[in-house]
Every structure is written in structure tokens, then in C-alpha cells.
Design a protein around this motif. Structure first.
Motif, PDB file in Angstrom:
ATOM      1  N   ASP A   1      14.597  13.427  13.415  1.00 31.70           N
ATOM      2  CA  ASP A   1      15.388  13.320  12.187  1.00 31.70           C
ATOM      3  C   ASP A   1      14.844  14.229  11.094  1.00 31.70           C
ATOM      4  OD1 ASP A   1      17.217  11.516  13.174  1.00 31.70           O
ATOM      5  OD2 ASP A   1      16.104   9.752  12.522  1.00 31.70           O
ATOM      6  N   ALA A   2      13.523  14.252  10.944  1.00 35.84           N
ATOM      7  CA  ALA A   2      12.912  15.060   9.882  1.00 35.84           C
ATOM      8  C   ALA A   2      13.197  16.541  10.086  1.00 35.84           C
ATOM      9  CB  ALA A   2      11.408  14.801   9.830  1.00 35.84           C
ATOM     10  N   ALA A   3      13.191  17.002  11.335  1.00 34.81           N
ATOM     11  CA  ALA A   3      13.446  18.417  11.621  1.00 34.81           C
ATOM     12  C   ALA A   3      14.873  18.803  11.211  1.00 34.81           C
ATOM     13  CB  ALA A   3      13.229  18.701  13.099  1.00 34.81           C
ATOM     14  N   VAL A   4      15.836  17.981  11.587  1.00 35.46           N
ATOM     15  CA  VAL A   4      17.232  18.293  11.285  1.00 35.46           C
ATOM     16  C   VAL A   4      17.522  18.108   9.796  1.00 35.46           C
ATOM     17  CG1 VAL A   4      19.611  17.583  11.750  1.00 35.46           C
ATOM     18  CG2 VAL A   4      17.974  17.776  13.626  1.00 35.46           C
ATOM     19  N   GLU A   5      16.867  17.179   9.169  1.00 29.78           N
ATOM     20  CA  GLU A   5      17.043  16.955   7.736  1.00 29.78           C
ATOM     21  C   GLU A   5      16.675  18.200   6.929  1.00 29.78           C
ATOM     22  OE1 GLU A   5      17.620  14.976   3.985  1.00 29.78           O
ATOM     23  OE2 GLU A   5      18.393  14.688   6.013  1.00 29.78           O
ATOM     24  N   GLU A   6      15.646  18.915   7.368  1.00 25.60           N
ATOM     25  CA  GLU A   6      15.250  20.145   6.678  1.00 25.60           C
ATOM     26  C   GLU A   6      16.371  21.190   6.717  1.00 25.60           C
ATOM     27  OE1 GLU A   6      12.121  20.958   4.947  1.00 25.60           O
ATOM     28  OE2 GLU A   6      12.554  18.800   4.913  1.00 25.60           O
ATOM     29  N   VAL A   7      17.089  21.241   7.832  1.00 26.78           N
ATOM     30  CA  VAL A   7      18.216  22.165   7.942  1.00 26.78           C
ATOM     31  C   VAL A   7      19.356  21.712   7.037  1.00 26.78           C
ATOM     32  CG1 VAL A   7      19.918  23.172   9.519  1.00 26.78           C
ATOM     33  CG2 VAL A   7      17.580  22.773  10.308  1.00 26.78           C
ATOM     34  N   ARG A   8      19.650  20.441   7.056  1.00 20.94           N
ATOM     35  CA  ARG A   8      20.740  19.924   6.224  1.00 20.94           C
ATOM     36  C   ARG A   8      20.488  20.194   4.739  1.00 20.94           C
ATOM     37  NH1 ARG A   8      22.428  15.930   3.059  1.00 20.94           N
ATOM     38  NH2 ARG A   8      20.352  15.018   2.942  1.00 20.94           N
ATOM     39  N   ARG A   9      19.235  20.088   4.321  1.00 21.19           N
ATOM     40  CA  ARG A   9      18.892  20.311   2.916  1.00 21.19           C
ATOM     41  C   ARG A   9      18.863  21.790   2.540  1.00 21.19           C
ATOM     42  NH1 ARG A   9      16.711  16.128   0.008  1.00 21.19           N
ATOM     43  NH2 ARG A   9      16.356  14.176   1.133  1.00 21.19           N
ATOM     44  N   GLY A  10      18.933  22.671   3.534  1.00 23.40           N
ATOM     45  CA  GLY A  10      18.896  24.097   3.250  1.00 23.40           C
ATOM     46  C   GLY A  10      17.495  24.665   3.169  1.00 23.40           C
ATOM     47  N   ASN A  11      16.502  23.869   3.550  1.00 21.76           N
ATOM     48  CA  ASN A  11      15.115  24.344   3.532  1.00 21.76           C
ATOM     49  C   ASN A  11      14.781  25.204   4.744  1.00 21.76           C
ATOM     50  OD1 ASN A  11      14.688  22.910   1.153  1.00 21.76           O
ATOM     51  ND2 ASN A  11      14.056  21.061   2.255  1.00 21.76           N
ATOM     52  N   ALA A  12      15.659  25.202   5.734  1.00 20.63           N
ATOM     53  CA  ALA A  12      15.473  26.016   6.936  1.00 20.63           C
ATOM     54  C   ALA A  12      16.849  26.404   7.472  1.00 20.63           C
ATOM     55  CB  ALA A  12      14.692  25.243   7.996  1.00 20.63           C
ATOM     56  N   ASP A  13      16.883  27.471   8.256  1.00 18.01           N
ATOM     57  CA  ASP A  13      18.144  27.923   8.837  1.00 18.01           C
ATOM     58  C   ASP A  13      18.458  27.217  10.147  1.00 18.01           C
ATOM     59  OD1 ASP A  13      18.544  29.908   6.818  1.00 18.01           O
ATOM     60  OD2 ASP A  13      17.023  31.140   7.829  1.00 18.01           O
ATOM     61  N   ALA A  14      17.426  26.785  10.851  1.00 15.76           N
ATOM     62  CA  ALA A  14      17.664  26.186  12.167  1.00 15.76           C
ATOM     63  C   ALA A  14      16.479  25.312  12.576  1.00 15.76           C
ATOM     64  CB  ALA A  14      17.885  27.276  13.217  1.00 15.76           C
TER      65      ALA A  14
ATOM     66  N   ASP B   1      18.434  34.534  19.059  1.00 17.84           N
ATOM     67  CA  ASP B   1      19.240  34.680  17.846  1.00 17.84           C
ATOM     68  C   ASP B   1      18.497  34.209  16.599  1.00 17.84           C
ATOM     69  OD1 ASP B   1      21.354  35.625  19.346  1.00 17.84           O
ATOM     70  OD2 ASP B   1      22.342  33.672  19.517  1.00 17.84           O
ATOM     71  N   LEU B   2      17.357  33.559  16.796  1.00 23.91           N
ATOM     72  CA  LEU B   2      16.590  33.040  15.656  1.00 23.91           C
ATOM     73  C   LEU B   2      15.748  34.108  14.963  1.00 23.91           C
ATOM     74  CD1 LEU B   2      15.249  29.675  17.146  1.00 23.91           C
ATOM     75  CD2 LEU B   2      17.094  29.958  15.470  1.00 23.91           C
ATOM     76  N   ALA B   3      15.631  35.266  15.545  1.00 17.78           N
ATOM     77  CA  ALA B   3      14.793  36.321  14.959  1.00 17.78           C
ATOM     78  C   ALA B   3      15.178  36.573  13.505  1.00 17.78           C
ATOM     79  CB  ALA B   3      14.928  37.609  15.774  1.00 17.78           C
ATOM     80  N   GLY B   4      14.188  36.569  12.621  1.00 20.85           N
ATOM     81  CA  GLY B   4      14.401  36.815  11.208  1.00 20.85           C
ATOM     82  C   GLY B   4      14.829  35.589  10.412  1.00 20.85           C
ATOM     83  N   ARG B   5      14.905  34.429  11.056  1.00 19.95           N
ATOM     84  CA  ARG B   5      15.374  33.223  10.375  1.00 19.95           C
ATOM     85  C   ARG B   5      14.247  32.236  10.083  1.00 19.95           C
ATOM     86  NH1 ARG B   5      21.077  32.480  10.820  1.00 19.95           N
ATOM     87  NH2 ARG B   5      22.038  34.160  12.025  1.00 19.95           N
ATOM     88  N   ARG B   6      14.546  31.288   9.193  1.00 19.66           N
ATOM     89  CA  ARG B   6      13.611  30.208   8.873  1.00 19.66           C
ATOM     90  C   ARG B   6      13.835  29.054   9.858  1.00 19.66           C
ATOM     91  NH1 ARG B   6      15.286  28.382   3.240  1.00 19.66           N
ATOM     92  NH2 ARG B   6      17.309  28.699   4.265  1.00 19.66           N
ATOM     93  N   VAL B   7      12.765  28.655  10.534  1.00 26.83           N
ATOM     94  CA  VAL B   7      12.874  27.650  11.591  1.00 26.83           C
ATOM     95  C   VAL B   7      11.911  26.502  11.300  1.00 26.83           C
ATOM     96  CG1 VAL B   7      12.577  27.209  14.064  1.00 26.83           C
ATOM     97  CG2 VAL B   7      13.558  29.384  13.282  1.00 26.83           C
ATOM     98  N   VAL B   8      12.362  25.289  11.571  1.00 31.46           N
ATOM     99  CA  VAL B   8      11.514  24.105  11.383  1.00 31.46           C
ATOM    100  C   VAL B   8      10.607  23.941  12.601  1.00 31.46           C
ATOM    101  CG1 VAL B   8      11.446  21.636  10.900  1.00 31.46           C
ATOM    102  CG2 VAL B   8      13.404  23.007  10.130  1.00 31.46           C
ATOM    103  N   PRO B   9       9.294  24.005  12.434  1.00 37.96           N
ATOM    104  CA  PRO B   9       8.395  23.805  13.571  1.00 37.96           C
ATOM    105  C   PRO B   9       8.106  22.317  13.779  1.00 37.96           C
ATOM    106  CG  PRO B   9       7.112  24.357  11.649  1.00 37.96           C
ATOM    107  CD  PRO B   9       8.553  24.364  11.201  1.00 37.96           C
ATOM    108  N   ARG B  10       7.727  21.951  14.996  1.00 41.75           N
ATOM    109  CA  ARG B  10       7.272  20.599  15.295  1.00 41.75           C
ATOM    110  C   ARG B  10       5.765  20.618  15.491  1.00 41.75           C
ATOM    111  NH1 ARG B  10      10.998  17.159  17.217  1.00 41.75           N
ATOM    112  NH2 ARG B  10       9.362  15.636  16.790  1.00 41.75           N
ATOM    113  N   GLN B  11       5.138  19.449  15.434  1.00 43.81           N
ATOM    114  CA  GLN B  11       3.687  19.370  15.577  1.00 43.81           C
ATOM    115  C   GLN B  11       3.257  19.821  16.970  1.00 43.81           C
ATOM    116  OE1 GLN B  11       5.855  16.917  15.503  1.00 43.81           O
ATOM    117  NE2 GLN B  11       5.009  14.911  16.013  1.00 43.81           N
TER     118      GLN B  11
END
Length: 298
Positions: free
Chosen positions: A214-227, A171-181
Motif C-alpha cells: 500500500d505504501a509503495a502505491v500511495e507514493e505514486v498516487r500522491r505524485g511523489n513517484a512516477d511508478a 520503460d522506467l528509464a529516467g523516471r522516479r520509482v518507489v523502491p522496496r526494502q
């Protein structure tokens, strides 16, 4: 002493401790430092009697084994993967351990190099479908260490309330996703599960790398990523939606000598308190039933 040495080709830790009139922990210290000849061919520490005889002869000074052979102490640092519950317990217990979180594989490598007392890991082996043990057995087989369970954690898709609901990785296809190292267990697991679910990673727009849960989820909360591919506990604490994908096993690889140090014992004791159990329940997404169960022993 010569008679005792000639009775067996190899001595056990207890036998050598009795022979030298030392505590067994001191014998482990000497073996870990490389100061005393030993072998781990059978998976246990064994000491060749002939080489022990030479070692004692070379060490004589007034007839005693010198106390100067002390291994370099590991720094009181927790390495590896970030876990919110563990992080909270370290602070709340006031155990004195510092933290350096930069992913499971980074933590495992640093642990082997002696850069910390313990490492938090959640490394999935795609071939055996097992957690942590295959990687640790492959990389840390020669370490004087033990691995214990910390918790099972629910991991899945974290997204904002009101957005189109997500249920699976495809379901993530076409969305902005936060990557991890790349050194993180989350990144390895995400790529493995994405491939199994038929998700082409080229269909995603990756944002900046997040190095903690925390940093990954924070990006979603701020609207910088969709998931984000994150933990239920963190999603709940940030007021975000969560779709479970997998339950993973988070473990602690602990230096055997550090196990007896006051810092780790203080942390372990705190993790057995009602306050810890209550926090684990409040966070949600944790199962600490098997806390401190040994799952691998070097």
C-alpha cells in the motif's frame, strides 16, 4: 517398556506417543523444545531408543514423565511480506493474530528465530525459477513447519492515469520509482527482472523506501513517484493504471504446532468462505484456487 524400547533402534512419533501414553502432538512439542532426544536425518522425526531410555530414567519422579517440559510458545504474529488480501482476512476473521510486515526475507529470518507463528513469503529463486521452496528449504530445514499456498498475484508497473503508458521495466528509464526494502521479495524480484530486461538501475531516480504494498502505491498516487513495482489489487484500489509483468506465488510458512491453534484455524476457516472468495475476486489480480495446498513439509 524396556522390551518396547529394545525392539527398535529408533522410534517413530506414533510409537513414542503410544509408549509414553501421550498424544502425538505432545511428542512434537517435546521434540520442538529440545526436551526429548530426536533426529531428523531422514526428513522425519525419529527417536533413538537408547537415548529415550536414558531420558525416561532421568525424568522419573513417581514413575511419570514430567509435564513441565513445554516449549516456549511462538507469539501470535504474522511475519514477512505484506499482502492486502491476507491482511483483510486477518482483520475480518477476528482470529486474534497480530502482524509485523517487513519483507519476505526478514519474515523468514524472524520465523526461524521463533518470533511469529507464520510468515508470508514471495521469494523467487532465479536459478531454479521456483517460488519460495528453495529459500525455505535452505533456511528453515530444521523447523517444525509446513508451507502452504495462499494465492497467485499479478505484479507489475503501477502509474497514474494520463502519464505516458508503461509496458515493461525498461520503460522506467529516467523516471522516479518507489523502491522496496532490501529484505523484501519485491526488491529482489525487481532487480532480477530489471537485469533481464536490460534496465540499468542507475538510470532511475529512487524515492523513499516503502515497506508495504500500500505504501509503495500511495507514493505514486500522491505524485511523489512516477511508478512502483506493485500489485494489481493495490493499483485498482487506488484508481491507478497497471501493466502486468509477472504472476508470483505468495505462500504461508506455518509453525506445525501453531497450525492447530485456534487463531490460525479461525483464519484458515474464514479463507474457505464465500466472503473471502468474493473479496479476492473484487480485489482483482488474485488466484486463490490452490489455497492451503501444502507445497513444502519440513
Amino acid at each position: 517398556m524396556d522390551q518396547q524400547l529394545s525392539d527398535h533402534e529408533f522410534l517413530t512419533v506414533k510409537e513414542l506417543a503410544d509408549l509414553l501414553r501421550l498424544k502425538e502432538r505432545k511428542v512434537y512439542d517435546l521434540a520442538a523444545s529440545g526436551a526429548v532426544p530426536c533426529s531428523k536425518a531422514t526428513g522425519k522425526l525419529l527417536f533413538p531408543a537408547a537415548e529415550i531410555r536414558k531420558w525416561i530414567a532421568q525424568s522419573k519422579s513417581g514413575g511419570t514423565v514430567p509435564d513441565a517440559v513445554v516449549p516456549v510458545a511462538r507469539p501470535p504474529i504474522v511475519l514477512g511480506s505484506h499482502d492486502p488480501l491476507l491482511d483483510w482476512a486477518i482483520r475480518e476473521s477476528r482470529c486474534g493474530l497480530a502482524t509485523f510486515y517487513d519483507g519476505s526475507m526478514d519474515g523468514l529470518d524472524r520465523f526461524v528465530r521463533g518470533e511469529g507463528m507464520l510468515a508470508g513469503l514471495h521469494i523467487h529463486d532465479a536459478r531454479s525459477k521456483r517460488w519460495n521452496t528453495p529459500a525455505v528449504a535452505r533456511v528453515a530445514a530444521d523447523q517444525n513447519a509446513v508451507m502452504i499456498t495462499f494465492a497467485k498475484r499479478r505484479r507489475g508497473l503501477v502509474y497514474r492515469s494520463g502519464d505516458l503508458a508503461l509496458a515493461r521495466l525498461s520503460d522506467l528509464a529516467g523516471r522516479r520509482v518507489v523502491p522496496r526494502q532490501a529484505e523484501s521479495g519485491a526488491d529482489t524480484l525487481f532487480r532480477e527482472l530489471a537485469a533481464a530486461d536490460g534496465l540499468d538501475l542507475s538510470d532511475l531516480t529512487f524515492t523513499d523506501v516503502a515497506r508495504t504494498e500500500d505504501a509503495a502505491v500511495e507514493e505514486v498516487r500522491r505524485g511523489n513517484a512516477d511508478a512502483a513495482f506493485g500489485l494489481e489489487a493495490v493499483a485498482v484500489s487506488y484508481g491507478l493504471e497497471f501493466a502486468p509483468i509477472i504472476e508470483e506465488e505468495f505462500a504461508l510458512l506455518v509453525d506445525r504446532k501453531a497450525w492447530f491453534d485456534s487463531a490460525f484455524q479461525t483464519l484458515l476457516t474464514f479463507c474457505a468462505t464465500p466472503a473471502f472468495a468474493d473479496r479476492a475476486t473484487a480485489y482483482r489480480g488474485y488466484d486463490t484456487t490452490d489455497l492451503a495446498r501444502v507445497v513444502w513439509n519440513a
